[in-house]
Design a protein around this motif. Structure first.
Motif, PDB file in Angstrom:
ATOM      1  N   PRO A  12       0.817  -1.217   0.000  1.00  0.00           N
ATOM      2  CA  PRO A  12       0.000   0.000   0.000  1.00  0.00           C
ATOM      3  C   PRO A  12       0.844   1.257   0.000  1.00  0.00           C
ATOM      4  O   PRO A  12       2.010   1.254   0.381  1.00  0.00           O
ATOM      5  N   SER A  13       0.201   2.359  -0.413  1.00  0.00           N
ATOM      6  CA  SER A  13       0.910   3.640  -0.458  1.00  0.00           C
ATOM      7  C   SER A  13      -0.069   4.779  -0.245  1.00  0.00           C
ATOM      8  O   SER A  13      -1.212   4.731  -0.715  1.00  0.00           O
ATOM      9  N   HIS A  69       5.388  -0.179   5.196  1.00  0.00           N
ATOM     10  CA  HIS A  69       4.503  -1.076   4.449  1.00  0.00           C
ATOM     11  C   HIS A  69       5.307  -2.030   3.575  1.00  0.00           C
ATOM     12  O   HIS A  69       5.088  -3.251   3.574  1.00  0.00           O
ATOM     13  N   ALA A  70       6.233  -1.465   2.795  1.00  0.00           N
ATOM     14  CA  ALA A  70       7.008  -2.265   1.851  1.00  0.00           C
ATOM     15  C   ALA A  70       7.884  -3.284   2.573  1.00  0.00           C
ATOM     16  O   ALA A  70       8.035  -4.433   2.125  1.00  0.00           O
ATOM     17  N   TRP A  71       8.482  -2.863   3.683  1.00  0.00           N
ATOM     18  CA  TRP A  71       9.325  -3.760   4.480  1.00  0.00           C
ATOM     19  C   TRP A  71       8.537  -5.004   4.894  1.00  0.00           C
ATOM     20  O   TRP A  71       8.984  -6.139   4.695  1.00  0.00           O
ATOM     21  N   ARG A 125      -5.336  -7.697  -1.119  1.00  0.00           N
ATOM     22  CA  ARG A 125      -5.379  -6.570  -0.184  1.00  0.00           C
ATOM     23  C   ARG A 125      -5.630  -5.263  -0.916  1.00  0.00           C
ATOM     24  O   ARG A 125      -5.014  -4.964  -1.917  1.00  0.00           O
ATOM     25  N   ARG A 126      -6.587  -4.493  -0.417  1.00  0.00           N
ATOM     26  CA  ARG A 126      -6.891  -3.174  -0.969  1.00  0.00           C
ATOM     27  C   ARG A 126      -7.039  -2.183   0.184  1.00  0.00           C
ATOM     28  O   ARG A 126      -7.329  -2.561   1.316  1.00  0.00           O
ATOM     29  N   GLY A 167       0.840  -1.286  10.251  1.00  0.00           N
ATOM     30  CA  GLY A 167      -0.267  -1.102   9.333  1.00  0.00           C
ATOM     31  C   GLY A 167      -0.352  -2.214   8.291  1.00  0.00           C
ATOM     32  O   GLY A 167      -1.435  -2.735   8.019  1.00  0.00           O
ATOM     33  N   GLN A 168       0.784  -2.595   7.710  1.00  0.00           N
ATOM     34  CA  GLN A 168       0.776  -3.656   6.706  1.00  0.00           C
ATOM     35  C   GLN A 168       0.325  -4.980   7.317  1.00  0.00           C
ATOM     36  O   GLN A 168      -0.434  -5.739   6.703  1.00  0.00           O
TER      37      GLN A 168
END
Length: 449
Positions: free
Chosen positions: A92-93, A169-171, A271-272, A394-395
């Motif tokens: 997500p971003s 998130h990316a991690w 996931r959205r 969050g992720q």
């Protein structure tokens, strides 16, 4: 400028937003995809299988699987007024602007040349940027970078906060995909920025933020068991059954509970970020909320992961078995401590810049970061680590909610000091860095497979 001065200057207030004359210059919107002209581009196998615990390091197949479930395009949305389409990704971003880029070094992968690569999500390919770059022992070392302008185009000075959250998130997207593939990962935040930027030959608009090592999990040698049989002796002439004892034993057994019949791959790809949530009478069970909180509380594998800096406050709206109110979560005891009881829907929405989804959700969160303690331990670098942790939490909550058949969304915009006043927090007790919401999502008519 210090991290403290930056944080104070980028807080939202009603007065600052009312004075703002900022508008979105669509003609100057940054390209969401970075690519490198004049380099070899290597195909990664399309539609790789879902992650499973069998980490065969077969170069292209391994990288394809890892990136497909952590960084690739997962769906698209169509703008009804224009017909234009834009891509959604697994990670997500904020604003779907994606400031994060995935560079990676490889070493010793089967049928894959050692070197430095850049992931091109627009076509699920790897751009080969250098050969034989040494210095890292793990088979794959990712360098996650941020292009702040992509976020600043919309969010201006506050954009750096969102870049840091997106790195978190990316991690976790990478770490959880690697875990599903039977690999371990470890995040490295302590490095000399300019040296890593030079090693990766990054453009001046792109900054290294976090390094993530991925390697196969070390397993003990598996010896096949040899059984000799044997018959247990009879303890007495007659055994009397006591149904209550059998029943309580069954009730207290430890069992492997799966929150979803769907595997990790499907959950990650589906996931959205929810557009909004169904209000009304839709509730969530307390047991599901505790599952989500348990996942959010699991330890982080990182060189800055020894101390946790995020405290979760919950605005509970519709959770079965829990009165509406504000609660503080204690991860060590897995307990929710009531702070204020009563309907919090209007307050949660109001604190989140009037966004209704924070009130329509079943539960909303304020992530309070102990910025001062992080700075005492890590210096100015601690400011990044607090936001990385918030984004990582969050992720985890995104995926846990999806696995349980619900939806979630991160909320980066809130009235900072109003949150502190409502929760009765002084600066030394932490400052809000992220809002989050979980509930039953409303259908998004723009979404396409």
């Amino acid at each position: 400028m210090t991290w403290r001065e930056y944080h104070e200057s980028t807080k939202h207030t009603v007065e600052k937003l009312a004075r703002s004359t900022h508008f979105l210059d669509w003609a100057n919107m940054p390209d969401p995809f970075r690519h490198y002209e004049g380099v070899p581009v290597l195909d990664l196998p399309a539609d790789p299988p879902a992650p499973e615990a069998s980490p065969a390091l077969d170069g292209a197949a391994f990288l394809s699987q890892l990136l497909f479930y952590s960084a690739a395009i997962s769906a698209s949305k169509r703008v009804p007024s224009t017909g234009d389409k834009y891509a959604l990704r697994v990670n997500p971003s904020s604003g779907n602007l994606h400031p994060t880029e995935f560079h990676f070094f490889t070493r010793g992968l089967r049928d894959w040349t050692d070197g430095l690569y850049h992931y091109r999500p627009s076509s699920h390919m790897a751009e080969q940027r250098a050969l034989g770059v040494a210095g890292y022992a793990a088979p794959v070392v990712f360098v996650l970078t941020s292009i702040a302008w992509r976020e600043a185009w919309k969010y201006r000075d506050r954009a750096y906060r969102y870049c840091l959250l997106d790195i978190g998130h990316a991690w976790q997207a990478l770490a959880l995909a690697a875990q599903g593939m039977g690999c371990d990962s470890f995040a490295v935040g302590h490095f000399v920025d300019d040296e890593v930027a030079q090693l990766c030959r990054l453009h001046e608009d792109e900054w290294p933020m976090l390094m993530v090592e991925v390697r196969p999990r070390l397993e003990t040698e598996n010896h096949e068991a040899v059984w000799f049989g044997g018959v247990a002796n009879q303890l007495s002439k007659e055994s009397i059954a006591y149904p209550a004892i059998n029943a309580v034993h069954e009730a207290t057994k430890a069992v492997v509970e799966a929150p979803s019949i769907r595997g990790f791959g499907e959950v990650a790809r589906r996931r959205r970020s929810a557009l909004d949530f169904q209000g009304g009478q839709r509730t969530m069970p307390l047991a599901q909320l505790m599952e989500i909180l348990a996942m959010a509380s699991e330890p982080f594998r990182a060189d800055f992961g020894g101390a946790r800096f995020i405290q979760l406050y919950l605005y509970v709206h519709r959770v079965d078995g829990l009165q509406p109110g504000v609660y503080k979560f204690s991860p060590d005891r897995a307990e929710l401590e009531p702070i204020k009881l009563g309907d919090q829907r209007v307050v949660a929405a109001g604190l989140s810049l009037g966004q209704d989804l924070a009130g329509n959700a079943c539960v909303a969160f304020s992530m309070i970061g102990d910025l001062d303690r992080a700075a005492c331990i890590h210096g100015g670098r601690g400011y990044r680590y607090v936001h990385f942790e918030a984004g990582a939490i969050g992720q985890r909550m995104y995926l846990a909610a999806e696995a349980l058949g619900m939806g979630a969304t991160g909320i980066g915009a809130f009235y900072d000091d109003a949150v502190h006043r409502y929760l009765n927090l002084t600066p030394e007790r932490g400052q809000v860095v992220y809002h989050f919401a979980i509930g039953h999502p409303v259908p998004d008519p723009r979404l396409e497979a």
